[in-house]
Write a protein that holds these residues in place. Sequence first.
Motif, short mmCIF file in Angstrom:
data_model
loop_
_atom_site.label_atom_id
_atom_site.label_comp_id
_atom_site.label_asym_id
_atom_site.label_seq_id
_atom_site.Cartn_x
_atom_site.Cartn_y
_atom_site.Cartn_z
N SER A 142 -2.65 0.79 7.32
CA SER A 142 -2.70 2.20 6.92
C SER A 142 -1.31 2.80 6.75
O SER A 142 -1.07 3.59 5.82
N TYR A 180 1.48 1.13 6.00
CA TYR A 180 2.16 0.51 4.86
C TYR A 180 1.68 1.11 3.53
O TYR A 180 2.47 1.33 2.62
N LYS A 195 0.23 4.09 3.17
CA LYS A 195 -0.02 5.51 3.40
C LYS A 195 0.17 6.36 2.15
O LYS A 195 -0.61 7.29 1.88
N GLU A 196 1.17 6.05 1.35
CA GLU A 196 1.49 6.85 0.17
C GLU A 196 0.84 6.33 -1.10
O GLU A 196 0.71 7.07 -2.07
N SER A 197 0.45 5.06 -1.12
CA SER A 197 0.02 4.44 -2.38
C SER A 197 -1.48 4.23 -2.51
O SER A 197 -1.92 3.66 -3.51
N ALA A 231 -6.97 8.07 0.91
CA ALA A 231 -7.24 8.01 2.35
C ALA A 231 -8.55 7.31 2.67
O ALA A 231 -8.62 6.49 3.59
N ARG A 270 -8.36 3.55 1.92
CA ARG A 270 -7.40 2.94 2.85
C ARG A 270 -8.01 2.78 4.24
O ARG A 270 -7.87 1.72 4.88
N GLU A 297 16.70 1.03 2.00
CA GLU A 297 15.36 1.62 2.00
C GLU A 297 14.38 0.64 2.65
O GLU A 297 14.30 -0.51 2.29
N LYS A 343 11.33 0.42 6.29
CA LYS A 343 10.65 1.13 7.37
C LYS A 343 10.39 0.19 8.53
O LYS A 343 10.04 -0.99 8.34
N PRO A 367 -1.99 7.54 9.85
CA PRO A 367 -2.80 8.66 9.35
C PRO A 367 -4.01 8.92 10.25
O PRO A 367 -4.69 7.99 10.67
#
Length: 370
Positions: free
Chosen positions: A92, A94, A96-98, A101, A104, A174, A176, A189
């Motif tokens: 979730s 990894y 989260k943005e792509s 919800a 995912r 860049e 995480k 999330p």
Amino acid sequence: MKVSNFSKLLKISKTQKRNLITYAIVIAFYLIIQIMDKTGHLSSHMKGLLVPMTYYSIVAVALNLCVGILGELSLGHAGFMCIGAFSSSLFSLYFKESMPAGIRFFIALLIGTAMAALLGFLIGIPVLRLKGDYLAIVTLAFGEIIKNILAAVYFGYDETGIHLSFKSFQIQGEGKMLINGAMGIQGTPNNSNFTIAIVILLLALFIIQNLVNSRDGRAIMSIRDNRIAAESIGINITKYKMLAFTISAAIAGTSGVLFAHNTSTLTASSTYFGYNVSIMILVYVVLGGIGNIRGSVIAASILYILPEMLRGLNSYRMLIYSILLIIIMLVNWAPKAIELRNKYFTILKTKALELRDKCFSKIKRRFAKR
């Protein structure tokens, strides 16, 4: 279709009736909570307890499959919760943005369940050869090993690739840090809610109750009752023990997914996944009744909320909680208490049937006069 044939179709067995009552209790509780929420009779503190109460009910049901139906004492279900929580949380975070919800969370739920099932299968290969106290000690050890490994691992990615280590490292450019050692995973999330948790609880109940009432379930219970007799009639002991243990681990992993997506910071600490948590889940199973799936749900719900309701009593809270545990145990298991309970239940059942017959006879007389 004749009326007699239609009436036969409407008849359900005692087992089906018992299962439907379990589903009805869960749904009725959900509806009551929703009504209380809409009318403003539910405090924010109680709202925060609903999802944890539900995922502990799920893991209690999972453990009851292992302890009550299979007859093997496992103390490692907190470890299966932990692996389900961390694997789903990683996915979730990894994506989260792509990824949307809903999709995912659904994939994360499948991943957490599958990882816990895989771990349960791998652990079950050596562990299920043991019996009794030895099995309990080894499963407890595996649970602690899983927790301690996840508490020490560092996992992340950057421009140079994916990094996995037991020592802290710096992310280059860049990237995480996904698992940051003892600090765990941050920023998962919050996709789980009470409605989703209830749906998953109903699915877990459906899977376990259908397994128990199936041919495989009867084979599993025969192993519990008499291993030698079951083996003598050709039942594959290893196969059915692995089946029950793996399903139990998978459902425990599902509860871990709900746990991970209900908290912003996920850590592999003893507070959430330690020895005491495994014992607490076992207490839910024992007090609800070993082999009683519905009892596990009710016991987990009551015993999780009870200490929180007694929090205002400060130092006397755990004393009152302990006394209530002893009383519940005596009511459930003391021979005299069982005898009295059965006696009064029979009396109440007889009175209820008499009242029903009187009502039906009055209705028939009124229709006969018309």
